[in-house]
Design a protein around this motif. Structure first.
Motif: not given
Length: 115
Positions: A35-46, A54-58, A64-73
């Motif tokens: 029910s909330a707007t996601l403004a930022l998303i970060y990721y890290g190894e567990s 931040d991996i979001l562009q907006g 809503d649904t957005v496509e995400i690509t993480i391309d950092d090996g």
């Protein structure tokens, strides 16, 4: 014997390609079923205390649904996602299997309040 040596060499050359498959880019979609707007998303190894940029562009509005690509090996499969909402609230989702969600849809729900 020569054929056996050639076969062993071919297998040895193919082994690095298999090992590096996990370090390629990961693409998936995130659907916001909260029910909330996601403004930022970060990721890290567990296994780490460090977060990505931040991996979001907006933002991702509820529903809503957005496509995400993480391309950092990426070197591991288990990652945590840290979400920041437009109202300043935060939530960390632990142990997301990036290898499993590659090419799939990952659904974010109102997990922080027990739903």
């Amino acid at each position: 014997m020569r054929n056996l040596l050639i076969a062993a060499a071919v297998l040895a050359l193919g082994a690095p390609a298999v090992a590096s498959a996990q370090t390629e880019s990961v693409s998936f979609s995130i659907r916001n079923d909260s029910s909330a707007t996601l403004a930022l998303i970060y990721y890290g190894e567990s296994s780490s205390d460090e977060w990505s940029d931040d991996i979001l562009q907006g933002v991702i509005e509820p529903g809503d649904t957005v496509e995400i690509t993480i391309d950092d090996g990426l070197e591991e499969c288990e990652y945590d996602f840290h979400y920041v909402f437009d109202d300043g609230g935060e939530y960390t989702e632990m142990n997301v299997d990036m290898c499993e969600i590659d090419g799939e849809e990952h659904v974010f729900q109102d997990a922080w309040d027990g739903e």
